[in-house]
Write an enzyme that holds these catalytic residues in place. Structure first.
Site, PDB file in Angstrom:
ATOM      1  NE  ARG A  17       8.624  10.843   0.542  1.00  0.00           N
ATOM      2  CZ  ARG A  17       9.247   9.616   0.509  1.00  0.00           C
ATOM      3  NH1 ARG A  17      10.489   9.359   0.023  1.00  0.00           N
ATOM      4  NH2 ARG A  17       8.311   8.370   0.931  1.00  0.00           N
ATOM      5  CG  ASN A 223       8.269   7.860  -2.690  1.00  0.00           C
ATOM      6  OD1 ASN A 223       7.467   7.357  -2.247  1.00  0.00           O
ATOM      7  ND2 ASN A 223       9.453   7.113  -2.942  1.00  0.00           N
ATOM      8  CE1 TYR A 341     -19.089  22.236 -28.817  1.00  0.00           C
ATOM      9  CE2 TYR A 341     -20.858  23.631 -28.673  1.00  0.00           C
ATOM     10  CZ  TYR A 341     -20.279  22.842 -28.507  1.00  0.00           C
ATOM     11  OH  TYR A 341     -20.792  22.267 -27.087  1.00  0.00           O
TER      12      TYR A 341
HETATM   13  C1  UD1 Z   1       8.909   2.240   2.028  1.00  0.00           C
HETATM   14  C2  UD1 Z   1       9.978   1.268   2.660  1.00  0.00           C
HETATM   15  C3  UD1 Z   1      11.173   1.392   2.121  1.00  0.00           C
HETATM   16  C4  UD1 Z   1      11.244   0.930   0.798  1.00  0.00           C
HETATM   17  C5  UD1 Z   1      10.172   1.669   0.111  1.00  0.00           C
HETATM   18  C6  UD1 Z   1      10.042   1.230  -1.716  1.00  0.00           C
HETATM   19  C7  UD1 Z   1       9.021   1.269   5.079  1.00  0.00           C
HETATM   20  C8  UD1 Z   1       9.375   1.568   6.349  1.00  0.00           C
HETATM   21  N1  UD1 Z   1       9.971   1.589   4.186  1.00  0.00           N
HETATM   22  O1  UD1 Z   1       9.379   3.228   2.183  1.00  0.00           O
HETATM   23  O2  UD1 Z   1      12.185   0.709   2.610  1.00  0.00           O
HETATM   24  O3  UD1 Z   1      12.483   1.182  -0.044  1.00  0.00           O
HETATM   25  O4  UD1 Z   1       8.987   1.938   0.615  1.00  0.00           O
HETATM   26  O5  UD1 Z   1       9.179   1.876  -2.104  1.00  0.00           O
HETATM   27  O6  UD1 Z   1       8.215   0.297   4.895  1.00  0.00           O
HETATM   28  N2  UD1 Z   1       1.568   3.541   3.940  1.00  0.00           N
HETATM   29  C9  UD1 Z   1       0.344   3.104   4.951  1.00  0.00           C
HETATM   30  N3  UD1 Z   1       0.400   3.445   5.903  1.00  0.00           N
HETATM   31  C10 UD1 Z   1       1.338   4.330   6.594  1.00  0.00           C
HETATM   32  C11 UD1 Z   1       2.466   4.563   5.886  1.00  0.00           C
HETATM   33  C12 UD1 Z   1       2.568   4.293   4.509  1.00  0.00           C
HETATM   34  O7  UD1 Z   1      -0.478   2.470   4.235  1.00  0.00           O
HETATM   35  O8  UD1 Z   1       1.299   4.472   7.640  1.00  0.00           O
HETATM   36  C13 UD1 Z   1       1.489   2.840   2.646  1.00  0.00           C
HETATM   37  C14 UD1 Z   1       1.850   4.240   1.780  1.00  0.00           C
HETATM   38  O9  UD1 Z   1       0.645   4.379   1.281  1.00  0.00           O
HETATM   39  C15 UD1 Z   1       2.469   3.453   0.556  1.00  0.00           C
HETATM   40  C16 UD1 Z   1       3.456   2.571   0.953  1.00  0.00           C
HETATM   41  O10 UD1 Z   1       2.660   2.176   2.360  1.00  0.00           O
HETATM   42  O11 UD1 Z   1       1.706   3.448  -0.585  1.00  0.00           O
HETATM   43  C17 UD1 Z   1       4.860   2.974   1.312  1.00  0.00           C
HETATM   44  O12 UD1 Z   1       4.676   4.017   2.274  1.00  0.00           O
HETATM   45  P1  UD1 Z   1       5.749   5.199   1.829  1.00  0.00           P
HETATM   46  O13 UD1 Z   1       5.703   6.382   3.047  1.00  0.00           O
HETATM   47  O14 UD1 Z   1       5.892   5.729   0.407  1.00  0.00           O
HETATM   48  O15 UD1 Z   1       7.234   4.346   2.075  1.00  0.00           O
HETATM   49  P2  UD1 Z   1       8.608   4.742   1.923  1.00  0.00           P
HETATM   50  O16 UD1 Z   1       9.298   5.840   2.709  1.00  0.00           O
HETATM   51  O17 UD1 Z   1       8.958   5.049   0.191  1.00  0.00           O
HETATM   52 CA    CA Z   2       7.138   4.948  -1.365  1.00  0.00          CA
END
Ligand code: UD1
Ligand code: CA
Length: 436
Positions: A17, A223, A341
């Site tokens: 995103r 995000n 400069y």
């Molecule tokens: C996640 C939560 C959501 C919460 C939100 C809060 C889950 C499934 N959902 O969603 O409930 O409201 O955070 O901000 O956990 N990451 C990894 N490996 C992956 C995917 C993500 O390490 O495979 C890390 C990302 O780098 C990031 C964090 O986990 O720092 C959150 O990932 P993101 O994709 O932003 O989750 P959200 O959809 O925001």
């Molecule tokens: Ca997030």
């Protein structure tokens, strides 16, 4: 105070995103990558900080190793086990209490992490009530009990209307993770292993789950680029307040931009529109309106308005005025009031730099230095063609081009085309009718 707590920071995701080739956690807030801030807060609490990486793993690891020693990195098998639950698979924490933090939460502080430790429940999870819950997982709470977390993409219309959201911080006992992480499934809209599904599984088994209500100012997830800008505003407020509390005078602080690595010492004044970046050190100095200072050190000096100090400039007891650009130069006891400069230069005490002085430091291939001694008077519109070295007590006439070389003490340097007078020229050129 150090706790017997392991902190796992999830930083392996793509962050699609953000619409950027840069990994999400490496986007900067107040000059530092957003992941730096959550690691910094975690390191204030414990020695066991584990960072989960995958997407652009080398870049993320290298960036964080520039700030911190002794971090543990775990590489997620994101192809086979994508998602925040997949990210937890290879993690082996040192302590029984494990706090899991998303890497896209730069506003988290040590104080807010510590609140999770005071609660004896099997799982403590962060909840934010929001008027506009879009983008977050919704927390289904009935009669004060957390039942489950539903991701927005899996939510029904009724669930989307829930305005208590999961902020993305959880305190688990290690055995709870060991029990449930291997049992997560990816049967959901994104085909991912959700860490958040642990909540419902644990709930069904009768474990206690405590919601901890928190504020978005500290738990905001970044995000998108709009979130990034919003988080930076909040962080910038904190940085400005820290320095005002330490004695810095700021005029219209909302217009002042100060990065995380900047330090102020003594009493400094920062006027409106000033931008101070990198690892700059400002000591007993006055930064006037709309000046930009990058990776420089300024002691007992005044800068601006509208001056630009580029990296590796050092000013001591110096006045740099409007439209003066300084780069990789050391100025001690110098006055450079206007329109100059000064690049790759060393200029010593008592020297006056006239308006329009330029150090010609670059010949198209290489950069060269300009060295100017004490009490030199550099007349306006002087060009110093580097490499050039001028001893103490030299006078340079206005308009002079000082060609490369060494010049001894006590002399006058002057290169000037004599002025010609052409009588009657004005009338001849414009004739009778000069248009006004
Ligand atoms: C996640 C939560 C959501 C919460 C939100 C809060 C889950 C499934 N959902 O969603 O409930 O409201 O955070 O901000 O956990 N990451 C990894 N490996 C992956 C995917 C993500 O390490 O495979 C890390 C990302 O780098 C990031 C964090 O986990 O720092 C959150 O990932 P993101 O994709 O932003 O989750 P959200 O959809 O925001
Ligand atoms: Ca997030």
């Amino acid at each position: 105070m150090s706790h017997s707590l392991s902190i796992v920071i999830l930083a392996a995701g793509k962050g699609s995103r953000m619409k950027s080739p840069t990994a999400k956690v490496l986007h900067r807030i107040c000059g530092r990558e957003m992941l730096y801030y959550s690691i910094k807060a975690a390191r204030e609490i414990t020695d066991d900080v584990i960072v989960v990486i995958a997407h652009q793993k080398e870049a993320v690891k290298a960036a964080m190793e520039r700030h911190f020693d002794g971090l543990s990195f775990v590489v997620q098998d994101a192809e086979n086990f994508p998602g925040t639950g997949g990210a937890m698979k290879g993690v082996s924490p040192k302590y029984d209490d494990v706090l899991v933090l998303n890497g896209d939460m730069p506003l988290i502080t040590r104080g807010s992490i510590e609140r999770f430790l005071a609660n004896p429940a099997d799982i403590v999870m962060s909840v934010i009530p929001l008027d506009n819950p879009g983008g977050y997982g919704r927390v289904v709470i009935e009669e004060g009990q957390v039942l489950r977390i539903v991701e927005e993409k899996d939510a029904t219309e009724a669930q989307k209307a829930i305005n208590t959201v999961n902020a993305g911080v959880y305190a688990f006992k290690h055995h709870v993770l060991q029990n449930y992480i291997p049992r997560l499934s990816n049967d959901n809209a994104q085909g991912e292993y959700y860490l958040t599904d642990v909540i419902e599984m644990a709930r069904r088994d009768g474990l206690s789950i405590a919601p901890l209500y928190v504020a978005e100012e500290e738990f905001k997830g970044v995000n998108s680029k709009a979130d990034l800008a919003h988080a930076e505003e909040i962080m910038m407020d904190r940085i400005r307040k820290t320095w005002m509390d330490a004695g810095v005078i700021m005029q219209l602080p909302q217009t002042v931009y100060i990065e995380e690595g900047v330090r102020f010492v003594g009493e400094c004044v920062v006027e409106n529109g000033v931008r101070v970046c990198g690892e700059s050190l400002i000591e007993n100095s006055h930064l006037k309106a709309h000046s930009v200072i990058e990776d420089s050190s300024v002691r007992d000096s005044d800068v601006g308005p509208l001056a630009h100090l580029r990296p590796q400039s050092v000013l001591e007891n110096t006045h740099v005025g409007n439209f003066v650009e300084v780069k990789k130069s050391h100025l001690r006891g110098v006055k450079a009031g206007h329109l100059s400069y000064l690049g790759d230069a060393d200029i010593d005490e008592g020297t006056n730099i006239g308006a329009g002085t330029i150090t010609c430091n670059y010949d198209g291939m290489k950069k060269y230095r300009t060295i100017i001694g004490k009490n030199v008077f550099v007349g306006s519109d002087t060009q110093l063609v580097a490499p050039v070295e001028i001893s103490d007590n030299v006078m340079i006439a206005a308009g002079t081009t000082v060609t490369a070389g060494k010049y001894e003490s006590g002399i006058l340097l002057l290169s000037r085309t004599p002025v010609r007078k052409v009588a009657g020229f004005f009338a001849k050129f414009f004739g009778k009718g000069k248009e006004c």
